[in-house]
Design a protein around this motif. Structure first.
Motif, PDB file in Angstrom:
ATOM      1  N   MET A 178      -3.425   3.432   0.845  1.00 29.40           N
ATOM      2  CA  MET A 178      -4.269   3.085  -0.292  1.00 29.40           C
ATOM      3  C   MET A 178      -3.637   1.923  -1.042  1.00 29.40           C
ATOM      4  O   MET A 178      -2.422   1.890  -1.262  1.00 29.40           O
ATOM      5  CB  MET A 178      -4.423   4.286  -1.221  1.00 29.40           C
ATOM      6  CG  MET A 178      -5.289   4.038  -2.429  1.00 29.40           C
ATOM      7  SD  MET A 178      -5.477   5.565  -3.420  1.00 29.40           S
ATOM      8  CE  MET A 178      -6.522   4.976  -4.728  1.00 29.40           C
ATOM      9  N   THR A 179      -4.469   0.956  -1.424  1.00 28.42           N
ATOM     10  CA  THR A 179      -3.979  -0.195  -2.170  1.00 28.42           C
ATOM     11  C   THR A 179      -4.978  -0.561  -3.258  1.00 28.42           C
ATOM     12  O   THR A 179      -6.165  -0.217  -3.155  1.00 28.42           O
ATOM     13  CB  THR A 179      -3.759  -1.405  -1.241  1.00 28.42           C
ATOM     14  OG1 THR A 179      -3.118  -2.457  -1.976  1.00 28.42           O
ATOM     15  CG2 THR A 179      -5.071  -1.932  -0.678  1.00 28.42           C
ATOM     16  N   THR A 180      -4.509  -1.220  -4.291  1.00 24.46           N
ATOM     17  CA  THR A 180      -5.406  -1.706  -5.334  1.00 24.46           C
ATOM     18  C   THR A 180      -4.921  -3.061  -5.810  1.00 24.46           C
ATOM     19  O   THR A 180      -3.723  -3.365  -5.744  1.00 24.46           O
ATOM     20  CB  THR A 180      -5.503  -0.710  -6.512  1.00 24.46           C
ATOM     21  OG1 THR A 180      -6.565  -1.116  -7.392  1.00 24.46           O
ATOM     22  CG2 THR A 180      -4.211  -0.651  -7.293  1.00 24.46           C
TER      23      THR A 180
ATOM     24  N   THR B 118     -10.069  -1.582  -4.699  1.00 17.57           N
ATOM     25  CA  THR B 118      -9.204  -0.553  -4.130  1.00 17.57           C
ATOM     26  C   THR B 118      -9.612  -0.372  -2.679  1.00 17.57           C
ATOM     27  O   THR B 118     -10.804  -0.339  -2.368  1.00 17.57           O
ATOM     28  CB  THR B 118      -9.340   0.781  -4.884  1.00 17.57           C
ATOM     29  OG1 THR B 118      -8.871   0.614  -6.223  1.00 17.57           O
ATOM     30  CG2 THR B 118      -8.525   1.874  -4.214  1.00 17.57           C
TER      31      THR B 118
ATOM     32  N   LYS C  66      -6.937   3.992   7.565  1.00 16.36           N
ATOM     33  CA  LYS C  66      -6.260   4.989   8.397  1.00 16.36           C
ATOM     34  C   LYS C  66      -4.943   4.426   8.907  1.00 16.36           C
ATOM     35  O   LYS C  66      -4.899   3.355   9.507  1.00 16.36           O
ATOM     36  CB  LYS C  66      -7.153   5.371   9.579  1.00 16.36           C
ATOM     37  CG  LYS C  66      -6.529   6.388  10.519  1.00 16.36           C
ATOM     38  CD  LYS C  66      -7.460   6.690  11.688  1.00 16.36           C
ATOM     39  CE  LYS C  66      -6.813   7.678  12.643  1.00 16.36           C
ATOM     40  NZ  LYS C  66      -7.699   7.969  13.808  1.00 16.36           N
TER      41      LYS C  66
ATOM     42  N   TYR D  63       1.408   5.280   1.219  1.00 19.02           N
ATOM     43  CA  TYR D  63       1.010   6.213   2.270  1.00 19.02           C
ATOM     44  C   TYR D  63       0.706   7.570   1.645  1.00 19.02           C
ATOM     45  O   TYR D  63       1.506   8.123   0.892  1.00 19.02           O
ATOM     46  CB  TYR D  63       2.118   6.356   3.312  1.00 19.02           C
ATOM     47  CG  TYR D  63       2.422   5.079   4.067  1.00 19.02           C
ATOM     48  CD1 TYR D  63       1.419   4.387   4.725  1.00 19.02           C
ATOM     49  CD2 TYR D  63       3.716   4.566   4.115  1.00 19.02           C
ATOM     50  CE1 TYR D  63       1.683   3.222   5.422  1.00 19.02           C
ATOM     51  CE2 TYR D  63       3.997   3.401   4.811  1.00 19.02           C
ATOM     52  CZ  TYR D  63       2.980   2.727   5.455  1.00 19.02           C
ATOM     53  OH  TYR D  63       3.250   1.562   6.142  1.00 19.02           O
TER      54      TYR D  63
ATOM     55  N   LEU E 183      -3.745  -3.595   3.278  1.00 16.02           N
ATOM     56  CA  LEU E 183      -3.796  -2.396   4.113  1.00 16.02           C
ATOM     57  C   LEU E 183      -3.264  -2.674   5.512  1.00 16.02           C
ATOM     58  O   LEU E 183      -2.471  -1.900   6.069  1.00 16.02           O
ATOM     59  CB  LEU E 183      -5.226  -1.875   4.199  1.00 16.02           C
ATOM     60  CG  LEU E 183      -5.808  -1.247   2.937  1.00 16.02           C
ATOM     61  CD1 LEU E 183      -7.303  -0.995   3.114  1.00 16.02           C
ATOM     62  CD2 LEU E 183      -5.096   0.060   2.579  1.00 16.02           C
TER      63      LEU E 183
ATOM     64  N   ILE F 158      -8.903   1.670   1.194  1.00 11.50           N
ATOM     65  CA  ILE F 158      -8.377   2.828   1.909  1.00 11.50           C
ATOM     66  C   ILE F 158      -8.478   2.566   3.408  1.00 11.50           C
ATOM     67  O   ILE F 158      -9.493   2.053   3.891  1.00 11.50           O
ATOM     68  CB  ILE F 158      -9.149   4.109   1.559  1.00 11.50           C
ATOM     69  CG1 ILE F 158      -8.958   4.451   0.080  1.00 11.50           C
ATOM     70  CG2 ILE F 158      -8.710   5.282   2.421  1.00 11.50           C
ATOM     71  CD1 ILE F 158      -9.777   5.631  -0.384  1.00 11.50           C
TER      72      ILE F 158
ATOM     73  N   ILE G  18      -3.412   8.341   5.333  1.00 10.66           N
ATOM     74  CA  ILE G  18      -4.144   7.146   4.931  1.00 10.66           C
ATOM     75  C   ILE G  18      -3.233   6.236   4.110  1.00 10.66           C
ATOM     76  O   ILE G  18      -2.205   6.665   3.585  1.00 10.66           O
ATOM     77  CB  ILE G  18      -5.407   7.496   4.101  1.00 10.66           C
ATOM     78  CG1 ILE G  18      -5.017   8.142   2.774  1.00 10.66           C
ATOM     79  CG2 ILE G  18      -6.345   8.383   4.897  1.00 10.66           C
ATOM     80  CD1 ILE G  18      -6.175   8.295   1.817  1.00 10.66           C
TER      81      ILE G  18
ATOM     82  N   ALA H 288       0.850  -1.184   0.000  1.00  2.49           N
ATOM     83  CA  ALA H 288       0.000   0.000   0.000  1.00  2.49           C
ATOM     84  C   ALA H 288       0.887   1.236   0.000  1.00  2.49           C
ATOM     85  O   ALA H 288       2.036   1.195   0.441  1.00  2.49           O
ATOM     86  CB  ALA H 288      -0.917   0.005   1.223  1.00  2.49           C
TER      87      ALA H 288
END
Length: 329
Positions: free
Chosen positions: A49-51, A142, A146, A39, A78, A144, A47, A37
């Protein structure tokens, strides 16, 4: 030159594709870590984020399906990045002729997995292609979350210990046998599962350095990548690595190495030695971590991952050209 199946394996060919093509044009600082992921910071909120895209064949398999796999995999990417997963988007590419009953099972599986993990499916998209242009369905996600504790291989130090949260190779063997290419029955189930309830409690521990879920390419590939980024080495002890006897049997019969088989419900954890027993106790108190083991240690050898075999020999682990089992996730 053309794209080969091995370019999606997570091994040497994948590395070449990323470094020689994608990073040539996608030269954004958020991508440079090449971890599960990225940053990001939006209005002072950090946050992750990954896909990911899922093309597993078959899309129903012992222990799961492409729906459960897609939600679990996104949650896990994540979580091992030190974030609490919050939202997921899902995109479907459907082939004309796909049975609605199969699609409903998959969508329900996704909803059930997300609900159990405590996250929300917040956006989606659907495309349909002509019959024969897609292998039933593909899923893209995808996620998201914290950020609680940023993690990196660069935080590791010589003397840190390596923990794996349970038996390795289950997913790879379950998928291989589900394809009915071999007349073998073992009862091995995919370990496909969301790991946030197992791993998020570890983020409060000071000595936690890094985590990763060993999917494509398995345990060996993940630790080789860790070694290359950190500039440190890893020494693994074969007798400490948990592998089911049924998985060993199939590996011996078919010539697979369990160290390179995909997992979808396990994590590798690098931790300061002083906190290793605390983390091990926390993991073993959870159903998904009851078979966790300390399997090795970080060394000061540069870019060197070695397996100390059960008979006392040594084997240097290298990236494979390609995964022996394509379409695994």
């Amino acid at each position: 030159m053309k794209v080969e199946i091995g370019h999606g394996s997570g091994g040497k060919l994948t590395r070449e594709l990323i470094e020689n093509l994608f990073l040539k044009y996608f030269s954004f600082p958020e991508l440079t870590s090449l971890q599960d992921a990225s940053y990001l910071e939006i209005n002072s909120r950090k946050i992750a984020m990954t896909t990911d895209s899922y093309v597993v064949r078959p899309y129903f398999f012992p222990g799961g399906d492409i729906g459960k796999l897609s939600i679990s995999g996104t949650i896990n990417d994540l979580t091992v990045s030190g974030a609490v997963p919050e939202f997921i988007s899902v995109g479907f590419i459907l082939e004309e002729g796909l049975a609605f009953s199969d699609l409903e099972k998959i969508v329900k599986s996704m909803a059930d997995t997300a609900k159990k993990a405590g996250i929300k499916i917040a956006a989606g998209d659907t495309k349909v292609v002509e019959k024969g242009k897609c292998d039933g369905l593909y899923v893209n996600t995808t996620g998201i979350g914290k950020v609680v504790k940023p993690l990196s291989p660069k935080f590791a130090k010589p003397g840190d210990l390596v923990i794996v949260t349970g038996f390795i190779g289950d997913h790879g063997i379950a998928i291989s046998l589900a394809r009915e290419e071999f007349e073998v029955e073992t009862g091995v189930l995919s370990d496909c599962a969301p790991l946030n309830s197992l791993l998020v409690p570890l983020l409060d521990i000071e000595g936690l350095r890094w985590m990763r879920d060993p999917t494509r390419g398995g345990l060996a590939t993940v630790l080789i990548e860790f070694s290359e980024i950190s500039g440190l080495g890893v020494k693994l002890y074969e007798e400490k690595i948990p592998v089911r006897e049924e998985v060993r049997f199939v590996c011996d019969m078919l010539g697979y190495d369990p160290l390179y088989l995909a997992n979808e419900g396990k994590a590798v954890v690098i931790v300061d030695k002083k906190d290793a027993e605390v983390i091990l106790e926390k993991l073993r108190s959870h159903a998904l971590g009851k078979n966790a083991e300390i399997i090795g240690e970080v060394t000061d050898e540069i870019n060197d991952v070695r397996l100390i075999t059960s008979i006392g020999g040594e084997r240097r682990l290298e990236l494979l050209e390609e995964d022996p089992l394509p379409r695994i996730c």
